[in-house]
Motif scaffolding. Structure first.
Motif, PDB file in Angstrom:
ATOM      1  N   THR A 147      61.722  39.908 -78.167  1.00 55.60           N
ATOM      2  CA  THR A 147      61.242  39.225 -76.965  1.00 55.60           C
ATOM      3  C   THR A 147      60.237  40.093 -76.216  1.00 55.60           C
ATOM      4  N   PHE A 148      60.587  41.342 -75.974  1.00 58.11           N
ATOM      5  CA  PHE A 148      59.744  42.235 -75.180  1.00 58.11           C
ATOM      6  C   PHE A 148      58.483  42.644 -75.928  1.00 58.11           C
ATOM      7  N   LEU A 149      58.647  43.081 -77.172  1.00 57.98           N
ATOM      8  CA  LEU A 149      57.497  43.578 -77.930  1.00 57.98           C
ATOM      9  C   LEU A 149      56.723  42.469 -78.646  1.00 57.98           C
ATOM     10  N   GLY A 150      57.330  41.304 -78.809  1.00 59.09           N
ATOM     11  CA  GLY A 150      56.658  40.215 -79.510  1.00 59.09           C
ATOM     12  C   GLY A 150      55.707  39.416 -78.646  1.00 59.09           C
ATOM     13  N   GLY A 151      55.937  39.408 -77.349  1.00 60.79           N
ATOM     14  CA  GLY A 151      55.110  38.620 -76.446  1.00 60.79           C
ATOM     15  C   GLY A 151      53.638  39.004 -76.451  1.00 60.79           C
ATOM     16  N   PRO A 152      53.296  40.266 -76.180  1.00 62.00           N
ATOM     17  CA  PRO A 152      51.874  40.624 -76.130  1.00 62.00           C
ATOM     18  C   PRO A 152      51.095  40.329 -77.420  1.00 62.00           C
ATOM     19  N   PRO A 153      51.619  40.672 -78.602  1.00 60.63           N
ATOM     20  CA  PRO A 153      50.863  40.311 -79.812  1.00 60.63           C
ATOM     21  C   PRO A 153      50.738  38.798 -79.999  1.00 60.63           C
ATOM     22  N   ALA A 154      51.769  38.060 -79.628  1.00 58.86           N
ATOM     23  CA  ALA A 154      51.695  36.593 -79.740  1.00 58.86           C
ATOM     24  C   ALA A 154      50.640  36.040 -78.777  1.00 58.86           C
ATOM     25  N   ILE A 155      50.576  36.608 -77.580  1.00 57.75           N
ATOM     26  CA  ILE A 155      49.558  36.162 -76.621  1.00 57.75           C
ATOM     27  C   ILE A 155      48.166  36.505 -77.149  1.00 57.75           C
ATOM     28  N   ALA A 156      47.998  37.707 -77.697  1.00 51.89           N
ATOM     29  CA  ALA A 156      46.696  38.101 -78.257  1.00 51.89           C
ATOM     30  C   ALA A 156      46.306  37.163 -79.400  1.00 51.89           C
ATOM     31  N   ALA A 157      47.259  36.837 -80.267  1.00 49.86           N
ATOM     32  CA  ALA A 157      46.970  35.914 -81.373  1.00 49.86           C
ATOM     33  C   ALA A 157      46.562  34.550 -80.832  1.00 49.86           C
ATOM     34  N   ALA A 158      47.263  34.093 -79.804  1.00 46.08           N
ATOM     35  CA  ALA A 158      46.907  32.808 -79.184  1.00 46.08           C
ATOM     36  C   ALA A 158      45.506  32.877 -78.582  1.00 46.08           C
TER      37      ALA A 158
ATOM     38  N   ALA B 211      54.152  32.407 -77.838  1.00 42.92           N
ATOM     39  CA  ALA B 211      53.774  33.362 -76.796  1.00 42.92           C
ATOM     40  C   ALA B 211      54.377  32.962 -75.452  1.00 42.92           C
ATOM     41  N   THR B 212      54.338  31.673 -75.162  1.00 36.21           N
ATOM     42  CA  THR B 212      54.871  31.171 -73.891  1.00 36.21           C
ATOM     43  C   THR B 212      56.385  31.348 -73.827  1.00 36.21           C
ATOM     44  N   VAL B 213      57.070  31.015 -74.903  1.00 39.26           N
ATOM     45  CA  VAL B 213      58.532  31.149 -74.934  1.00 39.26           C
ATOM     46  C   VAL B 213      58.941  32.618 -74.806  1.00 39.26           C
ATOM     47  N   LEU B 214      58.309  33.486 -75.570  1.00 35.59           N
ATOM     48  CA  LEU B 214      58.654  34.908 -75.492  1.00 35.59           C
ATOM     49  C   LEU B 214      58.401  35.469 -74.096  1.00 35.59           C
ATOM     50  N   THR B 215      57.292  35.082 -73.501  1.00 34.94           N
ATOM     51  CA  THR B 215      56.968  35.554 -72.147  1.00 34.94           C
ATOM     52  C   THR B 215      57.969  35.009 -71.132  1.00 34.94           C
ATOM     53  N   GLY B 216      58.366  33.765 -71.299  1.00 38.19           N
ATOM     54  CA  GLY B 216      59.368  33.186 -70.403  1.00 38.19           C
ATOM     55  C   GLY B 216      60.710  33.883 -70.518  1.00 38.19           C
ATOM     56  N   LEU B 217      61.095  34.209 -71.746  1.00 37.59           N
ATOM     57  CA  LEU B 217      62.377  34.884 -71.951  1.00 37.59           C
ATOM     58  C   LEU B 217      62.389  36.272 -71.318  1.00 37.59           C
ATOM     59  N   VAL B 218      61.331  37.035 -71.528  1.00 36.28           N
ATOM     60  CA  VAL B 218      61.302  38.381 -70.957  1.00 36.28           C
ATOM     61  C   VAL B 218      61.206  38.313 -69.431  1.00 36.28           C
ATOM     62  N   THR B 219      60.513  37.310 -68.916  1.00 33.21           N
ATOM     63  CA  THR B 219      60.459  37.118 -67.460  1.00 33.21           C
ATOM     64  C   THR B 219      61.869  36.901 -66.919  1.00 33.21           C
ATOM     65  N   GLY B 220      62.651  36.114 -67.616  1.00 37.57           N
ATOM     66  CA  GLY B 220      64.026  35.864 -67.195  1.00 37.57           C
ATOM     67  C   GLY B 220      64.871  37.124 -67.158  1.00 37.57           C
TER      68      GLY B 220
ATOM     69  N   VAL C 172      54.221  46.042 -70.094  1.00 39.94           N
ATOM     70  CA  VAL C 172      54.594  47.091 -71.053  1.00 39.94           C
ATOM     71  C   VAL C 172      54.302  48.472 -70.463  1.00 39.94           C
ATOM     72  N   VAL C 173      53.144  48.623 -69.847  1.00 44.94           N
ATOM     73  CA  VAL C 173      52.777  49.913 -69.253  1.00 44.94           C
ATOM     74  C   VAL C 173      53.757  50.297 -68.147  1.00 44.94           C
ATOM     75  N   ILE C 174      54.089  49.357 -67.276  1.00 47.93           N
ATOM     76  CA  ILE C 174      55.058  49.629 -66.204  1.00 47.93           C
ATOM     77  C   ILE C 174      56.399  50.047 -66.798  1.00 47.93           C
ATOM     78  N   THR C 175      56.826  49.340 -67.813  1.00 48.78           N
ATOM     79  CA  THR C 175      58.116  49.651 -68.434  1.00 48.78           C
ATOM     80  C   THR C 175      58.110  51.049 -69.037  1.00 48.78           C
ATOM     81  N   VAL C 176      57.058  51.375 -69.771  1.00 50.72           N
ATOM     82  CA  VAL C 176      56.974  52.682 -70.433  1.00 50.72           C
ATOM     83  C   VAL C 176      56.785  53.810 -69.424  1.00 50.72           C
ATOM     84  N   ALA C 177      55.966  53.578 -68.402  1.00 48.92           N
ATOM     85  CA  ALA C 177      55.649  54.638 -67.445  1.00 48.92           C
ATOM     86  C   ALA C 177      56.726  54.854 -66.385  1.00 48.92           C
ATOM     87  N   VAL C 178      57.408  53.783 -65.989  1.00 50.10           N
ATOM     88  CA  VAL C 178      58.361  53.890 -64.880  1.00 50.10           C
ATOM     89  C   VAL C 178      59.810  53.737 -65.354  1.00 50.10           C
TER      90      VAL C 178
END
Length: 152
Positions: A57-68, A8-17, A88-94
């Motif tokens: 990276t983008f879609l895997g982060g939230p489920p990984a965080i929820a699992a954690a 979860a941390t790695v995926l979130t870091g990658l998408v942040t980058g 995700v909401v910002i990305t989808v909405a804007v």
């Protein structure tokens, strides 16, 4: 140390980058281009980013965080999850509607690129990108702290 929390941390870091790169490099570079170059380059990047690496990276982060969060329920992890959902909401909405409209405008060689660029609303796209970058970075930092606590 929980493997799911690491993922979860790695995926979130990658998408942040990725989001940060748009904020500090890509969009400032595009701002300095003419309309045709802007539309052409943005269309090309937007088509290229829809690939398995980014989608995982983008879609895997939230489920990984929820699992954690389910495996190690802490305020840090669940707050990170809320922030990841906000991204995700910002990305989808804007971002997606603006990106899709720019792609749908057509071939830059045959359209009025000044009009298309103006309709894209660059400043709005960038402001919301800064916000999703901040949310994603905060989630990453919270997960990093959770990781250090998990190793204690």
């Amino acid at each position: 140390m929980p493997t799911v929390l690491i993922a979860a941390t790695v995926l979130t870091g990658l998408v942040t980058g990725v989001f940060a790169l748009y904020s500090h490099t890509i969009m400032p570079a595009f701002r300095r281009t003419d309309d045709r170059t802007f539309v052409t380059a943005f269309q090309a990047i937007d088509r290229a980013i829809i690939n398995p690496w980014f989608m995982v990276t983008f879609l895997g982060g939230p489920p990984a965080i929820a699992a954690a969060g389910l495996l190690r329920p802490t305020v840090l992890v669940w707050t990170a999850f809320g922030l990841a959902l906000a991204v995700v909401v910002i990305t989808v909405a804007v971002h997606l509607p603006l990106n899709d409209a720019l792609k749908a405008a057509g071939d830059p060689a045959t359209i009025d690129t000044a009009q298309v660029r103006a309709a894209f609303r660059e400043r709005r796209w960038l402001l919301w990108n800064h916000l999703r970058t901040a949310a994603s970075l905060t989630a990453f930092l919270l997960l990093t702290v959770a990781l250090t606590q998990a190793s204690d």
